[in-house]
Design a protein around this motif. Sequence first.
Motif, PDB file in Angstrom:
ATOM      1  N   GLN A  75       0.924  -1.318  -0.026  1.00 56.86           N
ATOM      2  CA  GLN A  75      -0.086  -0.113  -0.005  1.00 56.86           C
ATOM      3  C   GLN A  75       0.896   1.322  -0.078  1.00 56.86           C
ATOM      4  O   GLN A  75       0.429   2.201   0.422  1.00 56.86           O
ATOM      5  CB  GLN A  75      -0.868   0.052   1.201  1.00 56.86           C
ATOM      6  N   THR A 126      -7.297   1.777  -7.378  1.00 53.21           N
ATOM      7  CA  THR A 126      -7.720   2.749  -6.033  1.00 53.21           C
ATOM      8  C   THR A 126      -8.938   2.063  -5.352  1.00 53.21           C
ATOM      9  O   THR A 126      -9.672   2.874  -4.556  1.00 53.21           O
ATOM     10  CB  THR A 126      -7.524   4.125  -6.138  1.00 53.21           C
ATOM     11  N   GLU A 152      -8.534   0.473  -1.774  1.00 50.13           N
ATOM     12  CA  GLU A 152      -7.540   0.443  -1.200  1.00 50.13           C
ATOM     13  C   GLU A 152      -6.928   1.828  -0.697  1.00 50.13           C
ATOM     14  O   GLU A 152      -7.043   2.888  -1.356  1.00 50.13           O
ATOM     15  CB  GLU A 152      -6.293  -0.118  -2.072  1.00 50.13           C
ATOM     16  N   LYS A 153      -6.126   1.887   0.661  1.00 48.14           N
ATOM     17  CA  LYS A 153      -5.616   3.364   0.732  1.00 48.14           C
ATOM     18  C   LYS A 153      -4.254   3.085   0.718  1.00 48.14           C
ATOM     19  O   LYS A 153      -3.507   2.065   1.017  1.00 48.14           O
ATOM     20  CB  LYS A 153      -5.939   3.359   2.341  1.00 48.14           C
ATOM     21  N   TYR A 154      -3.797   3.980  -0.027  1.00 47.00           N
ATOM     22  CA  TYR A 154      -2.258   4.129  -0.370  1.00 47.00           C
ATOM     23  C   TYR A 154      -1.378   5.191   0.500  1.00 47.00           C
ATOM     24  O   TYR A 154      -2.043   6.481   0.648  1.00 47.00           O
ATOM     25  CB  TYR A 154      -1.970   4.396  -1.888  1.00 47.00           C
ATOM     26  N   ASN A 155      -0.375   4.973   0.942  1.00 43.80           N
ATOM     27  CA  ASN A 155       0.832   5.928   1.283  1.00 43.80           C
ATOM     28  C   ASN A 155       1.468   6.531   0.154  1.00 43.80           C
ATOM     29  O   ASN A 155       2.050   5.605  -0.701  1.00 43.80           O
ATOM     30  CB  ASN A 155       1.614   5.441   2.500  1.00 43.80           C
TER      31      ASN A 155
END
Length: 65
Positions: A17, A46, A49-52
Amino acid sequence: MDSISSFVGYTYKIEEQNIYIGLKYNTFLGFFKRDSVFDIKIDCDTSGEKYNIYIVDWKNEKLIW
């Protein structure tokens, strides 16, 4: 912001992620006037999903999102 005129592109990689974005500069020819506008487009799913998102250079990485 001082180096925006020498920006020539970017690279990125996705690991789990995390999205790591590396900015490319041409410091030798960076004195030529450019419009200082650019988009970074990343091809990833997306949906849910949560992305950094990190900006990275040769020695640092900084979480920006």
